[in-house]
Enzyme design. Structure first.
Site, PDB file in Angstrom:
ATOM      1  N   ARG A  51       0.875  -1.191   0.000  1.00  4.48           N
ATOM      2  CA  ARG A  51       0.000   0.000   0.000  1.00  4.48           C
ATOM      3  C   ARG A  51       0.898   1.222   0.000  1.00  4.48           C
ATOM      4  O   ARG A  51       2.118   1.139   0.165  1.00  4.48           O
ATOM      5  CB  ARG A  51      -1.026   0.004   1.138  1.00  4.48           C
ATOM      6  CG  ARG A  51      -0.632  -0.538   2.447  1.00  4.48           C
ATOM      7  CD  ARG A  51       0.441   0.226   3.152  1.00  4.48           C
ATOM      8  NE  ARG A  51       0.176   1.635   3.337  1.00  4.48           N
ATOM      9  CZ  ARG A  51       1.111   2.522   3.593  1.00  4.48           C
ATOM     10  NH1 ARG A  51       2.386   2.161   3.659  1.00  4.48           N
ATOM     11  NH2 ARG A  51       0.818   3.796   3.779  1.00  4.48           N
ATOM     12  N   GLY A  52       0.234   2.382  -0.158  1.00  2.41           N
ATOM     13  CA  GLY A  52       0.990   3.619  -0.315  1.00  2.41           C
ATOM     14  C   GLY A  52       1.083   3.913  -1.808  1.00  2.41           C
ATOM     15  O   GLY A  52       1.371   3.010  -2.610  1.00  2.41           O
ATOM     16  N   ALA A  53       0.855   5.180  -2.170  1.00  3.23           N
ATOM     17  CA  ALA A  53       0.679   5.507  -3.589  1.00  3.23           C
ATOM     18  C   ALA A  53       1.802   4.976  -4.489  1.00  3.23           C
ATOM     19  O   ALA A  53       1.541   4.367  -5.536  1.00  3.23           O
ATOM     20  CB  ALA A  53       0.561   7.023  -3.726  1.00  3.23           C
ATOM     21  N   ARG A  91      -8.014  -0.443  -6.402  1.00  6.35           N
ATOM     22  CA  ARG A  91      -8.176   0.671  -5.446  1.00  6.35           C
ATOM     23  C   ARG A  91      -8.352   1.960  -6.241  1.00  6.35           C
ATOM     24  O   ARG A  91      -7.627   2.194  -7.208  1.00  6.35           O
ATOM     25  CB  ARG A  91      -6.977   0.768  -4.496  1.00  6.35           C
ATOM     26  CG  ARG A  91      -6.852  -0.434  -3.562  1.00  6.35           C
ATOM     27  CD  ARG A  91      -5.934  -0.147  -2.396  1.00  6.35           C
ATOM     28  NE  ARG A  91      -6.539   0.773  -1.431  1.00  6.35           N
ATOM     29  CZ  ARG A  91      -5.864   1.293  -0.413  1.00  6.35           C
ATOM     30  NH1 ARG A  91      -4.594   0.998  -0.223  1.00  6.35           N
ATOM     31  NH2 ARG A  91      -6.466   2.116   0.426  1.00  6.35           N
ATOM     32  N   GLN A 190      -1.799   3.000  10.590  1.00  2.00           N
ATOM     33  CA  GLN A 190      -0.617   2.966   9.730  1.00  2.00           C
ATOM     34  C   GLN A 190       0.517   3.816  10.297  1.00  2.00           C
ATOM     35  O   GLN A 190       1.684   3.542  10.062  1.00  2.00           O
ATOM     36  CB  GLN A 190      -0.965   3.449   8.317  1.00  2.00           C
ATOM     37  CG  GLN A 190      -2.118   2.738   7.636  1.00  2.00           C
ATOM     38  CD  GLN A 190      -1.835   1.292   7.295  1.00  2.00           C
ATOM     39  OE1 GLN A 190      -1.360   0.538   8.128  1.00  2.00           O
ATOM     40  NE2 GLN A 190      -2.151   0.896   6.084  1.00  2.00           N
ATOM     41  N   ASP A 231      -2.038  10.807  -1.982  1.00  4.86           N
ATOM     42  CA  ASP A 231      -2.480   9.728  -2.864  1.00  4.86           C
ATOM     43  C   ASP A 231      -2.871  10.269  -4.231  1.00  4.86           C
ATOM     44  O   ASP A 231      -2.791   9.558  -5.228  1.00  4.86           O
ATOM     45  CB  ASP A 231      -3.640   8.979  -2.215  1.00  4.86           C
ATOM     46  CG  ASP A 231      -3.165   8.276  -0.956  1.00  4.86           C
ATOM     47  OD1 ASP A 231      -2.676   7.148  -1.065  1.00  4.86           O
ATOM     48  OD2 ASP A 231      -3.200   8.894   0.105  1.00  4.86           O
ATOM     49  N   ASN A 241      -5.313  12.555   0.808  1.00  2.43           N
ATOM     50  CA  ASN A 241      -4.391  11.746   1.612  1.00  2.43           C
ATOM     51  C   ASN A 241      -5.227  11.062   2.682  1.00  2.43           C
ATOM     52  O   ASN A 241      -6.429  11.288   2.802  1.00  2.43           O
ATOM     53  CB  ASN A 241      -3.292  12.633   2.222  1.00  2.43           C
ATOM     54  CG  ASN A 241      -2.143  11.797   2.798  1.00  2.43           C
ATOM     55  OD1 ASN A 241      -1.599  10.939   2.113  1.00  2.43           O
ATOM     56  ND2 ASN A 241      -1.785  12.041   4.040  1.00  2.43           N
ATOM     57  N   LYS A 242      -4.603  10.225   3.462  1.00  3.72           N
ATOM     58  CA  LYS A 242      -5.297   9.415   4.461  1.00  3.72           C
ATOM     59  C   LYS A 242      -6.273  10.245   5.293  1.00  3.72           C
ATOM     60  O   LYS A 242      -5.969  11.375   5.682  1.00  3.72           O
ATOM     61  CB  LYS A 242      -4.255   8.758   5.372  1.00  3.72           C
ATOM     62  CG  LYS A 242      -4.834   7.745   6.337  1.00  3.72           C
ATOM     63  CD  LYS A 242      -5.556   6.658   5.579  1.00  3.72           C
ATOM     64  CE  LYS A 242      -6.077   5.586   6.495  1.00  3.72           C
ATOM     65  NZ  LYS A 242      -5.060   4.589   6.745  1.00  3.72           N
TER      66      LYS A 242
HETATM   67  O1  MRU Z   1      -4.429   3.223   4.721  1.00  2.00           O
HETATM   68  P1  MRU Z   1      -3.513   3.401   3.575  1.00  2.00           P
HETATM   69  O2  MRU Z   1      -2.195   2.805   3.825  1.00  2.00           O
HETATM   70  O3  MRU Z   1      -4.120   3.024   2.259  1.00  2.00           O
HETATM   71  O4  MRU Z   1      -3.328   4.964   3.491  1.00  2.00           O
HETATM   72  C1  MRU Z   1      -3.027   5.539   2.291  1.00  2.00           C
HETATM   73  C2  MRU Z   1      -1.689   6.077   2.320  1.00  2.00           C
HETATM   74  O5  MRU Z   1      -0.787   5.334   2.096  1.00  2.00           O
HETATM   75  C3  MRU Z   1      -1.507   7.430   2.808  1.00  2.00           C
HETATM   76  O6  MRU Z   1      -2.551   8.267   2.495  1.00  2.00           O
HETATM   77  C4  MRU Z   1      -0.159   8.033   2.552  1.00  2.00           C
HETATM   78  O7  MRU Z   1      -0.019   9.099   3.423  1.00  2.00           O
HETATM   79  C5  MRU Z   1       0.077   8.536   1.163  1.00  2.00           C
HETATM   80  S1  MRU Z   1       0.722   7.334   0.136  1.00  2.00           S
HETATM   81  C6  MRU Z   1       2.357   7.804  -0.034  1.00  2.00           C
END
Ligand code: MRU
Length: 344
Positions: A51-53, A91, A190, A231, A241-242
């Protein structure tokens, strides 16, 4: 980055097998998941093994490579179009996934060899972008800074180095003393799990703080800057973002604390005019209603932690308006949110 003295990327290729650090098990267990087929790779993105962009983008590119390996020349474009559909449905929010599948599909319209080199380039470029984000971001960090970050935008999320954490690693390597406040303690933890594990492994001073403690530490003057990942960044600088990121930005604005977004150019989506057009993933309510962790006897278990007859809502991301963002740290330098078009 190093784990017990061995260099790892978050995701890499061995033959046509996509190897990924199993992020659902961290920090309790360090295990490599091996995706032998395109279907395995899609499942790994969906279930957040990776996970993570940036790492999602790399997984998507490698998934396209797996499809190339399974295809003859005659049906290559059709087969890759099918693979792209499968990967794109895993996703919805992180644009790096779509960036990667588009890039490899376009490459295939030139030649099979070019498509392969495009598939390999996505991960390598993401890693190099992280390194440069570290170099640029470090110029913003002063010795003694307290820095808040939300969720995990470290090397696990971006193949290597990271986005939000890359400037922190660079600051540490250049001898600055810093202290990191790491949150995202709900719904998936996370920050508490992945960011804390990364920072501890790299010897960076830090504390996990509850999601609702950020404004408190800002009010005490403990936080000199906030750096988060992204993201998807829309053309006007609005940033997905998250979930919980926007609250940090609002609190930072109130207290006059600089709020930076760090991301590679592959996370900037000029095709999306503003944040209202970003699709926000709605995840399983169980992430809110239940809690998974290690029992004291060392077993991974899931507990019900809410009223059993209630339902939950679980948006995975929010969109921080561009006006709350001080700057965007990219591999090409730091720009104001309304200047991102200049980078292309
Ligand atoms: O719960 P996740 O791991 O899907 O969260 C998404 C992300 O990974 C975050 O938003 C992150 O800060 C940006 S991705 C580099």
């Amino acid at each position: 980055m190093n784990v017990n003295g061995v260099h790892y990327r978050a995701i890499w290729l061995e033959g046509s097998t996509v190897c990924m650090i199993e992020q659902n098990l961290l920090p309790f267990e360090f295990k490599i998941y091996r995706a032998e087929t395109l279907e395995d790779t899609c499942m790994a993105i969906k279930t957040m093994i990776t996970r993570g962009a940036g790492s999602i983008g790399a997984a998507a590119a490698y998934g396209m490579y797996q499809a190339i390996c399974m295809s003859d020349d005659k049906h290559l474009l059709d087969n890759l179009a099918d693979a792209k559909k499968k990967i794109d449905s895993t996703r919805p929010t992180a644009v790096n996934l779509f960036y990667a599948t588009d890039r490899v599909l376009k490459g295939a319209s030139v030649s099979r060899e070019f498509a392969i080199s495009e598939a390999f380039a996505v991960a390598d470029e993401c890693a190099e972008a992280g390194r440069m984000i570290g170099v640029h971001g470090n110029t913003l960090i002063k010795d003694g800074f307290g820095i808040e970050t939300h969720c995990n935008a470290g090397w696990l999320a971006l193949v290597d180095y990271g986005s939000a954490l890359a400037p922190i690693y660079a600051a540490q390597a250049s001898g600055k003393k810093i202290f990191v406040y790491a949150d995202e303690t709900r719904p998936r933890n996370q920050g508490a799990r992945l960011t804390a594990w990364e920072l501890a492994s790299a010897g960076v001073d830090h504390a996990i703080i509850p999601d609702n403690a950020g404004a408190h530490y800002m009010s005490l003057g403990k936080i000199d800057m906030v750096i988060v990942g992204a993201d998807r960044i829309a053309a006007n600088g609005d940033t997905a973002n998250k979930i919980g990121t926007m609250e940090k930005a609002i609190a930072a604005k109130y207290y006059g604390i600089p709020f930076y977004v760090a991301a590679p150019l592959s996370t900037i989506d000029l095709g999306t005019p503003d944040g209202k057009h970003i699709r926000i993933e709605e995840r399983d309510e169980d992430e809110v209603l239940k809690y998974s962790g290690l029992t004291q006897s060392g077993n991974m278990e899931t507990f019900i932690m809410a009223n059993p007859t209630s339902h939950a809502k679980n948006p995975a991301f929010d969109v921080t308006p561009a006006e709350l963002i001080t700057g965007i740290i990219t591999e090409k330098g730091i720009v104001k949110p309304n200047e991102i078009k200049k980078l292309f």
